[in-house]
Design an enzyme around this catalytic site. Structure first.
Site, PDB file in Angstrom:
ATOM      1  N   SER A  55      -6.734   1.691  -4.717  1.00 42.89           N
ATOM      2  CA  SER A  55      -6.062   0.524  -4.452  1.00 42.89           C
ATOM      3  C   SER A  55      -6.897  -0.593  -5.247  1.00 42.89           C
ATOM      4  O   SER A  55      -6.244  -1.670  -5.932  1.00 42.89           O
ATOM      5  CB  SER A  55      -6.176   0.186  -3.142  1.00 42.89           C
TER       6      SER A  55
ATOM      7  N   ASP B 261       0.865   0.104  -5.082  1.00 39.02           N
ATOM      8  CA  ASP B 261      -0.495   0.228  -6.038  1.00 39.02           C
ATOM      9  C   ASP B 261      -0.693   1.850  -6.180  1.00 39.02           C
ATOM     10  O   ASP B 261      -1.347   1.940  -7.175  1.00 39.02           O
ATOM     11  CB  ASP B 261      -1.618   0.028  -4.842  1.00 39.02           C
ATOM     12  N   HIS B 262      -0.010   2.818  -5.466  1.00 38.58           N
ATOM     13  CA  HIS B 262      -0.322   4.207  -5.996  1.00 38.58           C
ATOM     14  C   HIS B 262       0.419   5.072  -5.002  1.00 38.58           C
ATOM     15  O   HIS B 262       1.036   4.560  -4.003  1.00 38.58           O
ATOM     16  CB  HIS B 262      -1.783   4.587  -5.789  1.00 38.58           C
TER      17      HIS B 262
ATOM     18  N   HIS C 131      -1.264   3.034   4.426  1.00 36.13           N
ATOM     19  CA  HIS C 131      -2.155   3.867   3.808  1.00 36.13           C
ATOM     20  C   HIS C 131      -2.336   5.300   4.635  1.00 36.13           C
ATOM     21  O   HIS C 131      -2.239   5.335   6.018  1.00 36.13           O
ATOM     22  CB  HIS C 131      -3.477   3.189   4.057  1.00 36.13           C
TER      23      HIS C 131
ATOM     24  N   GLU D 126       0.831  -1.235   0.021  1.00 34.95           N
ATOM     25  CA  GLU D 126       0.016  -0.065   0.070  1.00 34.95           C
ATOM     26  C   GLU D 126       0.910   1.273   0.084  1.00 34.95           C
ATOM     27  O   GLU D 126       1.605   1.420   0.847  1.00 34.95           O
ATOM     28  CB  GLU D 126      -1.044   0.213   1.232  1.00 34.95           C
TER      29      GLU D 126
END
Length: 603
Positions: free
Chosen positions: A302, A472-473, A415, A260
């Site tokens: 996500s 994921d980002h 996150h 994450e």
């Protein structure tokens, strides 16, 4: 006050003009908040006038208190919508979308990642509402009960005034939209508030939302999708130097770590001599390392990364494929491996229904979903269960798995909002800001990824296993202003095979390219997936290319138009449930003998 109320309701022009002025003022406030207080923004705000006039034109249908009610509900409705726009833009760089109405399964912990955006000057958009609420309440005594207009001639005049106002404003708005569609930058959703206007953007969004809700592919659209896939076949060709890698992963257990918010800069960053990701850096030394992969997620965040990795499709242009189209027919890596005899599972420290995963996972081939309810250690931090618990649970689940297996492990502690507790801040950074929280969160997850690897190694689980890790980002650069090094949307992606020498691949690509690259390494026959998977093989010849989420194309592709259209074709595939509509066989079984041989060894 009584005279003011009478003037507002008795004069047919006063309320419409006031409503138009208020909506324009709030639109301008929104644009200044999202962009800046410049002459350019002011000039672009004039594009709001036509869509606002369309909304205002409906007020001519009402009289008396009904006109006041229309005024009030439109004002409060757009105030809420504009506030949602400003809050949503802070986190996702786009305006609020009707597609997020599908997000019914978002867990309570999700509020922690967005609550910090709520308390700010955006509340000024509501400042006039108490005054107009008072007028509404007061008007009942001043005007009394509205009398139904029985005069046919007066009713016809009202309808005539509405029809004229609506027709003129609607034609002006459509002409404006058609012109703007050809404007440079319209492909970038970050510009939609300026080019379409805040009110106009929501009109377009609502129209596409209704269209996609009842979308059925016609023959022409199916043909265009098939034509795109045919043209894309060349993107799976491989440079001669990498041809001996085909089948490298065949028969191996696959453990995927969806890390994450992991940004590429973090791999090289140190604080007072301490590596932020020492364990990731150690793993990369025995990996195929793809160093030039860019983020391509849309509103699904996500879940979009999961979609691209597992299905090879671009995200939907609006909303989330997981939420809106979870029951679609999909081709997926887990489904392919499952049909080949793999046991497939996903492990994630959140509720099963989070982002509709309990619906989507079976449709992409994941047999067993280990959500928070099945965790033995349920200690929370931020958005979900601590990654320490996640990795400990993952070891247990992997041990129980029948070989060969595919295990998709999704972290959560790293996150946003990056408010990890002091006891888990192992770097000891004294800063009290998002930068420090981000680095500490990434370091924490990296630490327990290292413990996870050691335990698997000690148990002999890595003897015929590949570990795939990807970000994921973006994290801190996505949600906050940061003083950390620029990241340029780069995400780590590497495939670790114990004992191999590091191989660095600098091909420019995106998240949608991960699946075709992995399928090549698995030795899957290209004929089985070239009409189902988008993207490119990252072992291709040349420098590569990528379509960013904004629509910008990086690189210098020879087939620019083909690449530029890819996200729109994918949107058709998902919103039209293409694989079901075209009766495509997505439950395919590759004929790779190495998998069968490995299964025989395990017995």
């Amino acid at each position: 006050m009584d005279n003011l109320i009478k003037k507002l309701t008795q004069n047919k022009w006063t309320l419409p003009l006031l409503l138009g002025a208020i909506l324009y003022g709030k639109s301008l406030f929104l644009l200044v908040t999202l962009y800046d207080a410049s002459a350019r923004v002011f000039m672009m705000s004039l594009l709001s006038i036509a869509p606002i006039l369309v909304i205002v034109s409906f007020s001519f249908l009402f009289e008396g208190r009904k006109k006041l009610w229309y005024f009030f509900f439109v004002n409060i409705g757009y105030s809420i919508l504009f506030y949602a726009d400003m809050t949503y833009f802070d986190g996702l760089n786009r305006l609020f979308s009707f597609y997020v109405l599908y997000l019914k399964n978002i867990s309570p912990e999700f509020a922690a990642s967005t609550s910090e955006y709520f308390m700010n000057l955006n509340f000024l958009v509501f400042v006039d509402l108490p005054f107009f609420l008072y007028i509404m309440l007061k008007s009942k005594k001043v005007i009394g009960k509205s009398i139904r207009q029985k005069n046919r001639e007066l009713r016809m005049k009202r309808w005539g005034l509405f029809g004229t106002a609506f027709a003129l404003s609607f034609m002006l708005m459509v002409t404006q939209f058609m012109t703007v569609r050809k404007t440079a930058g319209i492909e970038n959703y970050e510009n939609h508030a300026l080019l379409l206007s805040p009110v106009g953007n929501h009109m377009v969004n609502l129209a596409t939302f209704i269209r996609d809700s009842v979308k059925k592919l016609n023959e022409e659209e199916i043909a265009s999708i098939e034509g795109w896939y045919d043209e894309n076949a060349s993107h799976f060709s491989v440079a001669d130097e990498y041809k001996d890698l085909k089948g490298l992963l065949a028969g191996k257990n696959l453990i995927v770590v969806h890390f994450e918010s992991l940004e590429s800069f973090a791999l090289d960053y140190t604080w007072q001599g301490q590596e932020i990701t020492p364990n990731l850096n150690k793993l990369i030394k025995n990996s195929i390392n793809f160093t030039n992969v860019r983020e391509q997620i849309q509103e699904g965040v996500s879940s979009d990364a999961e979609l691209m990795f597992n299905t090879g499709l671009y995200p939907t242009q609006k909303g989330s494929a997981f939420m809106s189209y979870g029951e679609n027919e999909y081709f997926g890596l887990p489904k392919l491996l499952k049909n080949e005899g793999y046991e497939t599972s996903a492990i994630h420290g959140d509720m099963a229904a989070f982002w509709n995963r309990d619906i989507v996972y079976p449709n992409i081939g994941i047999e067993r979903y280990v959500d928070e309810e099945l965790f033995e250690d349920k200690r929370y931090s931020g958005l979900g269960i601590l990654d320490e618990s996640l990795f400990k649970q993952s070891v247990k689940e992997i041990e129980r798995s029948t070989k060969p297996y595919y295990s998709y492990v999704m972290t959560v502690t790293s996150h946003t909002p990056f408010t990890i507790e002091e006891e888990h801040r192992y770097l000891g950074i004294p800063w009290d800001n998002h930068d420090a929280g981000y680095l500490e969160s990434i370091h924490y997850t990296d630490h327990y990824l290292g413990e996870f690897y050691k335990e698997l190694e000690a148990k002999g689980e890595l003897e015929n296993t590949a570990l795939i890790v990807f970000g994921d980002h973006e994290g801190v650069h996505k949600y906050h202003d940061s003083n950390l090094p620029d990241n340029e949307k780069k995400l780590p992606f590497f495939i670790h095979i114990p004992g191999m020498e590091e191989m660095e691949i600098n091909t420019l690509g995106g998240q949608v390219d991960m699946l075709p690259t992995i399928l090549y390494l698995l030795g899957v026959d290209e004929d089985l997936y070239t009409d189902k998977v988008m993207g490119s093989n990252l072992f291709r010849e040349g420098e590569g290319s990528v379509v960013m989420a904004t629509g910008e194309v990086l690189g210098d592709p020879k087939d620019y138009d083909h690449l530029f259209n890819a996200p729109y074709i994918s949107n058709l595939i998902i919103t039209g449930d293409y694989f079901r509509a075209a009766e495509k066989d997505v439950d395919i079984t590759p004929n790779t003998q190495m998998v069968e041989e490995e299964k025989n060894k395990s017995h």
